[in-house]
Design a protein around this motif. Sequence first.
Motif, short mmCIF file in Angstrom:
data_model
loop_
_atom_site.label_atom_id
_atom_site.label_comp_id
_atom_site.label_asym_id
_atom_site.label_seq_id
_atom_site.Cartn_x
_atom_site.Cartn_y
_atom_site.Cartn_z
N UNK A 12 3.52 -8.48 30.54
CA UNK A 12 3.05 -8.60 31.91
C UNK A 12 3.79 -9.71 32.65
N UNK A 13 3.80 -10.89 32.09
CA UNK A 13 4.53 -11.99 32.72
C UNK A 13 4.62 -13.14 31.73
N UNK A 14 5.48 -14.09 32.01
CA UNK A 14 5.53 -15.34 31.26
C UNK A 14 5.84 -16.47 32.24
N UNK A 15 5.22 -17.60 32.02
CA UNK A 15 5.36 -18.74 32.92
C UNK A 15 5.46 -20.01 32.08
N UNK A 16 6.08 -21.06 32.64
CA UNK A 16 6.12 -22.33 31.91
C UNK A 16 4.74 -22.99 31.86
N UNK A 17 4.50 -23.73 30.81
CA UNK A 17 3.26 -24.49 30.67
C UNK A 17 3.63 -25.93 30.31
N UNK A 18 2.69 -26.81 30.54
CA UNK A 18 2.88 -28.22 30.18
C UNK A 18 2.12 -28.50 28.89
N UNK A 19 2.82 -29.06 27.91
CA UNK A 19 2.21 -29.42 26.63
C UNK A 19 2.35 -30.93 26.45
N UNK A 20 1.23 -31.59 26.40
CA UNK A 20 1.26 -33.05 26.21
C UNK A 20 1.80 -33.39 24.82
N UNK A 21 2.59 -34.46 24.76
CA UNK A 21 3.20 -34.87 23.49
C UNK A 21 3.91 -33.68 22.86
N UNK A 22 4.87 -33.12 23.60
CA UNK A 22 5.52 -31.88 23.18
C UNK A 22 6.26 -32.01 21.86
N UNK A 23 6.59 -33.23 21.44
CA UNK A 23 7.29 -33.42 20.17
C UNK A 23 6.34 -33.37 18.97
N UNK A 24 5.06 -33.38 19.24
CA UNK A 24 4.07 -33.37 18.16
C UNK A 24 3.58 -31.95 17.92
#
Length: 498
Positions: A372-384
Motif C-alpha cells: 500500500x505505501x511505505x513512509x519514514x519513521x523516527x526511531x529513538x536511539x536508532x543504534x540500539x
Amino acid sequence: MVALVGFGLVAQPADARRRYYQPEREEPQAVEDTQSRAPVGPLYGVVSLADQHVTFYDAKGVWARSRVSTGQQGYATPAGVFSILEKNRYHRSNIYSGAPMPFMQRLTWTGVALHLGVVPNYPASHGCVRLPAAFAQRLFGVTSVGMRVVIAPQDVAPVDIAHAKLPAPKLLPLPDKADDRTTGKQDATPAVEPVALSAGKPDQTKPDLVAPGEYAEALKAAAIQKGRAAAQAKKTAVALAGKKQSELRQADRDVALAEADVKRASRELETATRAAEKVDADEATSKAVDQRLSAFEARLADAETKAGAARDARAAIERDLLAAQEAVRAAIADGDEATEMARDAASRATPISMLISRKTSRLYVRQGTTPLFDVPVTIKDADRPLGTHLFIATRTGDNKAALNWVGITPPAAVEVKYRRHSSRRGRAVEPLEPERAAQPFPETAPAALDRIEISEEAKDRIGERLYVGSTLILSDVASNDGKFPMDFQILARTIVRD
C-alpha cells in the motif's frame, strides 16, 4: 518449492516412503489439549523447536496444541515470523521426487511448510514442520492464507498489550448505496476520508460512522447494488437508443417524402404561373386562372408545413437518441465505478500487515501481498536494537475505534554478512566478520513501541484499513521478501552476501 519433510532419511525405498504417510503408524495421542470449539477471531501459531510442539491461539487464548517434528541436523527449520503463503490439500514435493505432502500450508517459497507427516519425539524432517494426521487435517480446515506462524527456539506465549503507540482504526462514513446517475441524484463517490467523532455542527445530521471492517462490507454491498442498477440502466438505455434509432430512420424517410412533396408542389406552382402569364383572356378566364394559382400556392404551403413538422419530429427523436446514448455512457461509467468500488472492497477484505524496520527506518504497509505505501519513521536511539515483536489485533475493543492486541516477542533477528570467494573446491561463502551472539531480547515490547514515532498522516492512512486480524511487526532487519508476492517475513538469522 517446498521441501519434503515426511522423510527421516535422505534416500529410502518407495514402499518405506509410502509407509511414512500411513496414519496408523503414528503413535497414539498425537494431538494434545485440542479443543472442540471453533476458533474465535484470528488464529495464529507458535512452534517451539526445543519442545517440538506447536500451540495455536485465537481471541480466547489457547485453541489447540500438538506435537510436531521439525528439521533434523543439516536441515534445520528456520526460526522467525512467517505467514501462510498458500494451501494445498494434495501437494507433492517438487524437491523430493514428488513425495506426498498432504494438507500442505506453505510458510516460505524456499521449501518450508506445515504438513501431515510422521511425528516422532525428535526433529526428523528436512526443514518443514510435520503435523500428526488428525491435527493436520483439522488445522487445514480452519486456517487461511496470511495467518501468522512464529517459529522460535523456545516456546514464547502471547500476552495482552495496550499501548498508545499501537495503531487505532479510524471511523469512516458509510458509502452511498444508491446509483446516483440512474436515480437522478448528484453523483457522489463513496468517501474514504476519516471523519472525527466530533465533526459537524450540533444542528447538522451526523453521517453514520463505521469501523474499517464494517466499511469494507458496506462498500462491497454498495458496489453490488450500484453495479446492478448500472446494468439495469444500461439495458434500459440501450433498448431506448435502439428504438430511437429505428424511429430516426423512419423520421428521415418522412422528412425526405415531405421535402419531395414540397419540391413537386413548388414545380407545379411554377408551371402554373408561367402558363398564366401567357394567357390573354377575359375577366372570367383570369379569375379561373387566379383560383388555380391559389390552389397550387395552398398545396405548396401545406407541403411546407408538413415538411417542417417532419423535420421538427426528427429533431425531437434525435435529441431523445442523444439522451439515450448519453444514458448508456453514464450507465457504463457507473458500472466501471461499481467495479472500482468492488475492487476496493475486495482489497479491504484482507487485514493489513505493517512492518517497522530499524535497518531502513521505514514503515511498510501491505494489504495481503499488495504493498500500500511505505513512509519514514523516527526511531529513538536508532543504534540500539529493538528486538523482534509481533502484534496481532485479536478483537474489537470497548468501542468501534479501538482494538485489543496481543504481543509475541521471539528472539531478536540478526544479519550475518558473508562474501563469496573461490577456492580449489569451487565457489563458497565465508563470513566477513566473526558472528557474535545477539542479545535475544534487547527490548521489551512496550519499550520498543515507546521508541517509535509515526506521522499523523501515516496513522490516518493505516486507520482507514485497520481491523481485527491486522498485524504489526517491529524488527531490526528488513523483510525477507522473495521473488513471489508474499506478506512480511522476518528470519531469525539472515545471511547477507557482500
